[in-house]
Design an enzyme around this catalytic site. Sequence first.
Site, mmCIF file in Angstrom:
data_model
loop_
_atom_site.group_PDB
_atom_site.id
_atom_site.type_symbol
_atom_site.label_atom_id
_atom_site.label_comp_id
_atom_site.label_asym_id
_atom_site.label_seq_id
_atom_site.Cartn_x
_atom_site.Cartn_y
_atom_site.Cartn_z
ATOM 1 N N ARG A 59 0.877 -1.184 0.000
ATOM 2 C CA ARG A 59 0.000 0.000 0.000
ATOM 3 C C ARG A 59 0.908 1.225 0.000
ATOM 4 N NH1 ARG A 59 -5.145 -1.714 0.627
ATOM 5 N NH2 ARG A 59 -5.519 -3.611 1.861
ATOM 6 N N HIS A 115 2.467 -9.799 -0.114
ATOM 7 C CA HIS A 115 2.134 -9.007 1.068
ATOM 8 C C HIS A 115 3.366 -8.757 1.937
ATOM 9 C CE1 HIS A 115 -0.098 -8.414 5.024
ATOM 10 N NE2 HIS A 115 -0.708 -7.564 4.223
ATOM 11 N N TYR A 127 -0.474 3.353 12.673
ATOM 12 C CA TYR A 127 -0.373 1.891 12.750
ATOM 13 C C TYR A 127 0.844 1.552 13.612
ATOM 14 C CZ TYR A 127 -3.585 0.876 8.801
ATOM 15 O OH TYR A 127 -4.668 0.740 7.979
#
Length: 680
Positions: A361, A421, A454
């Site tokens: 991302r 990922h 985060y």
Amino acid sequence: MDKQLFFDRDLSWLSFNERVLTEASNAAVPLIERIRFLSIYSSNLDEFYRVRMPALMALDKQNNPLKDTVAVNGIYEKAAATINRQQQLFGSILTQQLIPQLQQNNIHLVYNEALPETIKQSTTNYFFTTIVAYIEVVFINREKNFFPENNRLYIAVDVEQNNRQETALVNIPSHILQRFYCTNANGIDYVVFIDDIIKANLSSIFPKHSIHGAYSIKITRDAELDLQDEYEGDIAEKMEKQLTKRDFGLATRFLYPPNLPAGILRQLVQAFKLYNANTIQGGNYHNLKDLSSFPSSNTSLQYPKQTAIEMALNNTSLFDEILQKDILISPPYQSYNTILRFFNEAAINEDVEEIYTTMYRVASDSRIVNALISAAKNGKKVTVFVELKARFDEANNIKWAKHMKAAGVKTINNIPNLKVHAKVALVKKKAGNRTVYLGLLATGNLNETTAKFYTDHILLTSHKQMLRELELVFLFLCQRKKVNDSNRVAFQHLLVAQFNLQQKFISLIDNEIVNAKNGLASGITIKLNNLEEEVLINKLYEASQAGVKVQLIVRGICRIIPGTNGMSDNITVRRIVDRYLEHGRVFIFCNNNSELFFLGSSDWMNRNIYRRVEVCFPLYDEGLKQLVKNIINLQLQDNMAAVIIDENMNNVAVLNDLEKVRSQQAIYHLLQTKNTIHEA
């Protein structure tokens, strides 16, 4: 084991979202932040309806093929009932707790009431000077091809002219303008939904009509892309074509207010073919995720400012520091500038020859990508794997992939039937006649924006054997093929999904089982975002039954059932919801008091284990091991922001007489005591 030995995936996620919702009623949380928790809950629910509800609807249809509508039994019904109950709680928290407390602080949120006379002139001026520029009107009986877009807000207006009654749609341009208009009158800050400003001025939009009613509506649509994984062709081009269609997917939810007349409801369902959508009677306001931008200048009603801790360097070069000793950065407590510096030094260091990284991302204004572009222009060989299939970030990732490619960066994407990922980077640097490796391995995305809220861990290391294995990971990614006998690697340090990750975790758990049975010290402590995969859950059950103490911290989906006699007596599960989003993955195995520590990108979800390339990595530095252990222990001691998940999937408050611990605050104070990047 039978299916009943696992919590349902979707109901468990709804339990997590309810935990987010209840934080909005927590008196210990500042008032404006409580409003933002309502926003997070609403945003999460929108995504659930876009991603999960279509699957549940299809499953119920499949299980009940003779039904004309979705089945009334099973998970779909339970999920719908749970959401309905939560929505009632949402309304109660907002109207009975938060709005009165706002008023006590001289903030008047105009909610389900007429616009106060004192602000009518101001709101009318705003309507004509700003809102009108974006107003569009559609008469649904005249415009046969009109298609309401996903999660866009509309007002269905019941109008009449010359004894002819019609329904018109007026858009609420909240995707362009701020959802709230704020003005001060007589010392009171009035906060007004632009929805209400439009409704108050409908007579100016329909000057020749009589207006009998105005009702806010919203349609949520399926977010899945109809994209086939292929080896050939331009995957970015194919995805861009599909992305233009996403907001026009099948409707999964139709929200309407309680006073919408039945005749208009039938008309809207027919006009927009909403027969299979979940029609839900909600409130008068939708998209309350927009509460995230609730306007308030009163800083006393928000979290106190918490400045990220800057890590002091002993040398002028970060690379020199990494070559001396491993470094662990834990944003958002510690500044992300160290990570930015890693890529910036790689871009300008004349001895750096090659840079490899993955991007899942990408930040909308990514300084990391700009550093990679500069590196390529400076003559470095730069290779970046950009995952174009990162849901809801596809368009942004495609944009950056194009920019990098145009600048000379070698961009790779799309391994068929796999998502990449992993969050890793590798730098190869000349040092005399040899090449040294510097690596970055992380639990979270290489994204400086999300790093502000985060919680993650990022290891900077020069561990030669580990980074040689990381180089093999990048060689595999460059092949754009699934794992087979020709490209299989026997990793000794890294845990890589598709190669050895699941098997290694099973081996580590088995080791704890053997130790427990032999009377040796044993124990497992794991922190994850989501826990779903049944093979690994079964192995944790086996460990519990052997006497291994299993302590889990799971933020979201958790299918393991803790505290059940004979099955999971020794398993406890905690969930932490607080100021920051818990995102780091940590795995600690007692190993007869010679503890093994792993961090990484992988949750224990089916998708992570079977359909993604993930990288978990060991910690070898004793100081960093102790630091991570201290952080996890603070989270296990949390009795303020943590809850216990019980055997019935309830979020149960931690009630004890111990000293009050709010782990996120305590972790920040712990890390403040570390003055340099070498201290642990």
